[in-house]
Design a protein around this motif. Structure first.
Motif, mmCIF file in Angstrom:
data_model
loop_
_atom_site.group_PDB
_atom_site.id
_atom_site.type_symbol
_atom_site.label_atom_id
_atom_site.label_comp_id
_atom_site.label_asym_id
_atom_site.label_seq_id
_atom_site.Cartn_x
_atom_site.Cartn_y
_atom_site.Cartn_z
ATOM 1 N N LEU A 20 0.828 -1.199 0.000
ATOM 2 C CA LEU A 20 0.000 0.000 0.000
ATOM 3 C C LEU A 20 0.865 1.253 0.000
ATOM 4 O O LEU A 20 0.572 2.228 -0.711
ATOM 5 C CB LEU A 20 -0.919 -0.009 1.226
ATOM 6 N N ALA A 21 1.941 1.247 0.797
ATOM 7 C CA ALA A 21 2.835 2.404 0.859
ATOM 8 C C ALA A 21 3.418 2.716 -0.514
ATOM 9 O O ALA A 21 3.427 3.867 -0.950
ATOM 10 C CB ALA A 21 3.958 2.148 1.867
ATOM 11 N N VAL A 22 3.890 1.686 -1.203
ATOM 12 C CA VAL A 22 4.471 1.882 -2.530
ATOM 13 C C VAL A 22 3.418 2.385 -3.501
ATOM 14 O O VAL A 22 3.670 3.272 -4.323
ATOM 15 C CB VAL A 22 5.111 0.573 -3.032
ATOM 16 N N TYR A 65 9.152 10.946 6.409
ATOM 17 C CA TYR A 65 8.482 9.711 6.845
ATOM 18 C C TYR A 65 7.078 9.659 6.260
ATOM 19 O O TYR A 65 6.521 10.676 5.826
ATOM 20 C CB TYR A 65 8.390 9.649 8.373
ATOM 21 N N ILE A 66 6.519 8.462 6.241
ATOM 22 C CA ILE A 66 5.094 8.287 5.976
ATOM 23 C C ILE A 66 4.538 7.365 7.047
ATOM 24 O O ILE A 66 5.252 6.509 7.570
ATOM 25 C CB ILE A 66 4.816 7.709 4.577
ATOM 26 N N ILE A 67 3.289 7.565 7.388
ATOM 27 C CA ILE A 67 2.586 6.669 8.296
ATOM 28 C C ILE A 67 1.442 6.042 7.504
ATOM 29 O O ILE A 67 0.595 6.752 6.947
ATOM 30 C CB ILE A 67 2.067 7.405 9.537
ATOM 31 N N VAL A 68 1.453 4.704 7.442
ATOM 32 C CA VAL A 68 0.509 3.963 6.607
ATOM 33 C C VAL A 68 -0.386 3.124 7.510
ATOM 34 O O VAL A 68 0.099 2.445 8.423
ATOM 35 C CB VAL A 68 1.250 3.049 5.612
ATOM 36 N N SER A 69 -1.684 3.192 7.283
ATOM 37 C CA SER A 69 -2.623 2.469 8.136
ATOM 38 C C SER A 69 -2.387 0.965 8.059
ATOM 39 O O SER A 69 -2.014 0.423 7.012
ATOM 40 C CB SER A 69 -4.065 2.790 7.730
ATOM 41 N N LEU A 74 -9.226 1.771 9.869
ATOM 42 C CA LEU A 74 -8.672 2.991 9.297
ATOM 43 C C LEU A 74 -8.720 2.875 7.781
ATOM 44 O O LEU A 74 -8.733 1.768 7.237
ATOM 45 C CB LEU A 74 -7.221 3.185 9.745
ATOM 46 N N PRO A 75 -8.729 4.005 7.079
ATOM 47 C CA PRO A 75 -8.725 3.928 5.618
ATOM 48 C C PRO A 75 -7.414 3.345 5.106
ATOM 49 O O PRO A 75 -6.356 3.614 5.669
ATOM 50 C CB PRO A 75 -8.879 5.394 5.181
ATOM 51 N N PRO A 76 -7.450 2.544 4.053
ATOM 52 C CA PRO A 76 -6.215 1.988 3.489
ATOM 53 C C PRO A 76 -5.469 3.060 2.714
ATOM 54 O O PRO A 76 -5.650 3.238 1.518
ATOM 55 C CB PRO A 76 -6.723 0.863 2.574
ATOM 56 N N ALA A 77 -4.634 3.793 3.411
ATOM 57 C CA ALA A 77 -3.992 4.961 2.809
ATOM 58 C C ALA A 77 -2.775 5.364 3.623
ATOM 59 O O ALA A 77 -2.549 4.879 4.740
ATOM 60 C CB ALA A 77 -4.978 6.131 2.761
ATOM 61 N N ILE A 78 -1.981 6.253 3.053
ATOM 62 C CA ILE A 78 -0.939 6.937 3.814
ATOM 63 C C ILE A 78 -1.653 7.984 4.667
ATOM 64 O O ILE A 78 -2.239 8.928 4.151
ATOM 65 C CB ILE A 78 0.094 7.577 2.883
ATOM 66 N N LEU A 79 -1.642 7.797 5.965
ATOM 67 C CA LEU A 79 -2.397 8.663 6.872
ATOM 68 C C LEU A 79 -1.757 10.035 7.021
ATOM 69 O O LEU A 79 -2.449 11.035 7.219
ATOM 70 C CB LEU A 79 -2.526 8.000 8.243
ATOM 71 N N GLU A 80 -0.447 10.084 6.966
ATOM 72 C CA GLU A 80 0.247 11.364 7.038
ATOM 73 C C GLU A 80 1.663 11.201 6.518
ATOM 74 O O GLU A 80 2.186 10.085 6.403
ATOM 75 C CB GLU A 80 0.259 11.928 8.452
ATOM 76 N N ALA A 81 2.264 12.312 6.172
ATOM 77 C CA ALA A 81 3.640 12.325 5.695
ATOM 78 C C ALA A 81 4.316 13.566 6.227
ATOM 79 O O ALA A 81 3.676 14.598 6.452
ATOM 80 C CB ALA A 81 3.690 12.309 4.163
ATOM 81 N N GLY A 82 5.598 13.481 6.429
ATOM 82 C CA GLY A 82 6.353 14.630 6.914
ATOM 83 C C GLY A 82 7.719 14.663 6.269
ATOM 84 O O GLY A 82 8.232 13.629 5.815
ATOM 85 N N GLN A 156 -13.061 7.756 3.509
ATOM 86 C CA GLN A 156 -14.125 8.626 3.963
ATOM 87 C C GLN A 156 -13.616 9.700 4.914
ATOM 88 O O GLN A 156 -14.322 10.659 5.196
ATOM 89 C CB GLN A 156 -15.214 7.804 4.656
ATOM 90 N N ALA A 157 -12.408 9.521 5.417
ATOM 91 C CA ALA A 157 -11.831 10.513 6.328
ATOM 92 C C ALA A 157 -10.805 11.346 5.580
ATOM 93 O O ALA A 157 -10.220 10.908 4.598
ATOM 94 C CB ALA A 157 -11.170 9.821 7.523
ATOM 95 N N ALA A 158 -10.604 12.577 6.039
ATOM 96 C CA ALA A 158 -9.612 13.444 5.410
ATOM 97 C C ALA A 158 -8.223 12.860 5.603
ATOM 98 O O ALA A 158 -7.873 12.393 6.686
ATOM 99 C CB ALA A 158 -9.688 14.832 6.017
ATOM 100 N N THR A 159 -7.438 12.877 4.549
ATOM 101 C CA THR A 159 -6.071 12.380 4.630
ATOM 102 C C THR A 159 -5.101 13.506 4.309
ATOM 103 O O THR A 159 -5.428 14.449 3.594
ATOM 104 C CB THR A 159 -5.842 11.212 3.650
ATOM 105 N N LEU A 160 -3.915 13.383 4.846
ATOM 106 C CA LEU A 160 -2.886 14.378 4.621
ATOM 107 C C LEU A 160 -2.416 14.319 3.170
ATOM 108 O O LEU A 160 -2.087 13.247 2.661
ATOM 109 C CB LEU A 160 -1.713 14.128 5.565
ATOM 110 N N ILE A 161 -2.384 15.470 2.504
ATOM 111 C CA ILE A 161 -1.940 15.479 1.112
ATOM 112 C C ILE A 161 -0.645 16.270 0.915
ATOM 113 O O ILE A 161 0.035 16.086 -0.081
ATOM 114 C CB ILE A 161 -3.042 16.037 0.178
#
Length: 388
Positions: A20-22, A65-69, A74-82, A156-161
């Motif tokens: 999923l991360a890739v 970094y990335i944080i992946v659910s 949780l949504p199957p997505a990258i939840l946040e990145a920095g 369905q939830a806002a994700t960090l872009i």
């Protein structure tokens, strides 16, 4: 340091999370050429696996970094990145060291909100301790069906872009007291008319200042920008010296109030003042930069955020003065307050945040909502020019 993930039905296998991360990395062009490595499990406060942090490495260096659910709730997505050298797990390790905790797991409460799990207690990033809950209630809903979709991910939830933080900007406030018996030397607030008596400057540094206890939020905010560029000024003595110098060059009054029109002018005058004090033997280290500044009064939300993105994007922290703003753990209203802007983030639902250094110690930093900032606000942009 961290335990293996708990094997529960809602936990997603690490191999799936890696895939999923890739798959999702194309959303973050800043990571082009970087590789997600060192998967670190993050847990909800009740101990269930929540996500994995991946350190993003490019040319052998951490660039973010990335944080992946890793949980079907949780949504199957990258939840946040920095972006930067420090990751959330780095900050949580520092928290554990401060608390003297040696056995722990990393906790993930929500976006940009972390802590540690240590036995039966949970510790947040401010060091506050709580009893470990029996069940952590998710605010995002269930996404099990989304995980079963082979080709399309539904969130369905806002994700960090988009996000960038300048982690190297110092996080500090003043600590020298007021009440020194010495009066300010003649012309102390007038560049070029300063007394040449070095002993008149005993208050420069951690000694008591001739004004009240509070040096002022504007000098403190600007001092962190000076410290960002002038690494020789990052120890405790020079921190206080830089703040004291800026207090004077900004014409800050004894109560700590600074006119916004004097913030940029005071930063621009810092070099000459510091060089003078260096020549008088007050400062051992000379400054290496001069500074030019520009002021933007009352920009729209869109323009304000654009300026922040452009400045942070070119690795230049800036200054925000406003009469009101709020975030999850910090806010102010009524009186004008000046802060250091060191980052930004934006989400898929349109919400945007600024990452600020508050000038206080509790907390040192905070995320404030763009829409919460009062319409009466001023940005001070700071451009360094290397001279030595």
């Amino acid at each position: 340091m961290t335990a293996a993930p708990v094997d529960k039905p809602e936990a997603v296998p690490l191999a799936t999370v890696k895939a999923l991360a890739v798959r999702e990395l194309h959303k973050f062009p800043e990571f082009n050429g970087a590789v997600p490595t060192n998967p670190t499990p993050l847990y909800f406060p009740d101990g269930r696996l929540a996500a994995y942090e991946f350190r993003m490495v490019k040319n052998g260096k951490t660039i973010g970094y990335i944080i992946v659910s890793a949980n079907r709730n949780l949504p199957p997505a990258i939840l946040e990145a920095g972006f930067g050298k420090k990751t959330p797990s780095d900050m949580m390790k520092e928290l554990a060291a401060r608390k003297g905790v040696k056995t722990y797991r990393f906790a993930y409460f929500s976006g940009l909100n972390y802590g540690i799990l240590a036995g039966a207690k949970v510790v947040d990033m401010k060091g506050r301790e709580y009893r470990k809950p029996e069940k952590y209630i998710l605010q995002t809903g269930a996404y099990a069906g989304s995980w079963d979709t082979a080709t399309q991910y539904t969130t369905q939830a806002a994700t960090l872009i988009d996000q960038k933080v300048l982690w190297d900007v110092p996080r500090w406030t003043e600590s020298d007291p007021g009440g020194a018996s010495d009066s300010l030397p003649p012309g102390a607030n007038s560049i070029g008319q300063i007394s040449t008596l070095a002993n008149s400057y005993d208050y420069i540094g951690p000694n008591a200042d001739p004004w009240d206890d509070w040096d002022g939020c504007a000098p403190i905010a600007a001092s962190m920008i000076i410290g960002y560029y002038e690494i020789q000024y990052r120890d405790s003595w020079y921190k206080e010296a830089v703040i004291d110098i800026l207090h004077e060059t900004m014409l800050t009054d004894d109560g700590g109030w600074t006119s916004t029109s004097n913030i940029g002018r005071g930063i621009e005058n810092f070099y000459n003042r510091a060089m003078y004090l260096h020549s008088e033997g007050v400062l051992y280290y000379a400054p290496h930069y001069t500074y030019t500044t520009s002021t933007v009064d009352n920009p729209s939300n869109s323009l304000l955020f654009t300026y922040v993105m452009l400045e942070i994007g070119t690795n230049r922290p800036l200054i925000l003065t406003a009469s009101k703003a709020s975030g999850e753990n910090f806010g102010w209203s009524g009186a004008f307050h000046t802060t250091t802007v060191a980052g930004y983030s934006s989400y898929s639902d349109g919400t945007k945040y600024l990452y600020i250094h508050t000038t206080y110690s509790d907390p040192y930093t905070a995320w404030i909502l763009l829409d919460s900032i009062s319409s009466s606000r001023t940005l001070t942009l700071v451009n360094p020019v290397k001279v030595s």
